[in-house]
Design an enzyme around this catalytic site. Sequence first.
Site, PDB file in Angstrom:
ATOM      1  N   HIS A  60       0.819  -1.216   0.000  1.00 30.49           N
ATOM      2  CA  HIS A  60       0.000   0.000   0.000  1.00 30.49           C
ATOM      3  C   HIS A  60       0.857   1.273   0.000  1.00 30.49           C
ATOM      4  CE1 HIS A  60      -3.473  -2.476   1.184  1.00 30.49           C
ATOM      5  NE2 HIS A  60      -2.728  -2.993   2.152  1.00 30.49           N
TER       6      HIS A  60
HETATM    7  C1  BDR Z   1      -3.089   0.862   5.326  1.00 28.43           C
HETATM    8  O1  BDR Z   1      -3.323   0.402   6.642  1.00 28.43           O
HETATM    9  C2  BDR Z   1      -2.136  -0.064   7.229  1.00 28.43           C
HETATM   10  O2  BDR Z   1      -2.354  -1.298   7.801  1.00 28.43           O
HETATM   11  C3  BDR Z   1      -1.087  -0.074   6.145  1.00 28.43           C
HETATM   12  O3  BDR Z   1       0.177   0.289   6.674  1.00 28.43           O
HETATM   13  C4  BDR Z   1      -1.586   0.936   5.152  1.00 28.43           C
HETATM   14  O4  BDR Z   1      -1.145   2.233   5.458  1.00 28.43           O
HETATM   15  C5  BDR Z   1      -3.813  -0.040   4.355  1.00 28.43           C
HETATM   16  O5  BDR Z   1      -5.175  -0.042   4.606  1.00 28.43           O
END
Ligand code: BDR
Length: 313
Positions: free
Chosen positions: A243
């Site tokens: 992500h």
């Molecule tokens: C986001 O949530 C976190 O768990 C990850 O680091 C990312 O920023 C994804 O939904």
Amino acid sequence: MPAQKIIIDTDPGQDDAVAILLALASPEDVEVLGLTAVAGNVPLDLTAKNARIICELAGKVDVPVYAGCDRPLGRDLVTAEHVHGKTGLDGPDLPDPTMPLADGHAVDFIIDTLRSEPAGTVTLCPLGPLTNIATALQNAPDIAERVQQIVLMGGAYFEVGNITPAAEFNIYVDPEAADIVFKSGIEIVVMPLDVTHKALVTQSRNDAFRNLGTPAGIAVAQMTDFFERFDKEKYGSSGAPLHDPCVTAYLIKPELFSGRHINVEIETGSTLTLGMTVADWWRVTDRPANALFIGDLDADGFFDLLTERLARL
Ligand code: BDR
Ligand code: CA
């Protein structure tokens, strides 16, 4: 073009770690003025520690790391150990940091930096809940017009939710903060799940990280090994979505990404859809566009960039 000055606001998190490593490995493109830790994936003491572990892994101990808000603006903290493990950085066995936290609060660092750097030259890169950024905007409304842009990971439209059926984690944890940011009038680029779920670390992509043979390359491969079990099980996908690195990759190579300028609003009232990013992708309202909402990326180009830059560390 001179390197873009950035502040990375983060809750590491394995994917945060990769995003930070990419930025630290790319000084010709981005100058990291500081890291600001926020509570999110794990509580603040751990995110502030993990941010320093990552700087040390990259050999960049001069980057200041500030601790910020330890809870959302008006709610209890929700964390994500079920994804990231107890430490937030489960996977590799990395030493505790020896570099100290920088003196002062992350929110003050954000405000002071925006006031002291020339207006329009500092980009904010939030990779976690938006508590630090919203608090800075609340405490110092004058900084809004000084921010160059905000490039953030958060939200979803077609992919809907990963922490509730309707909401993505970063926005869900502090929807009031997200609401403040999306209404700030600052230019915003959003990396929602719609694009990050296309940035999948397949086996061969992870082997490329591991085969770098460096501490950073091996640690990234081990982090991915750890958190992909969760996503593979949940989505049946071929690997974990990276992500947060979409944010720093966008700053380096925006041509890898495409999206639409649209209106995005945050649900703060409903308990059923709390934290939903109501994105007017089809432009069915006349609400003004306030964000570039990214929907697609060149995944091979993205992983080539990551591998090439991580090799430098
Ligand atoms: C986001 O949530 C976190 O768990 C990850 O680091 C990312 O920023 C994804 O939904
Ligand atoms: Ca994150």
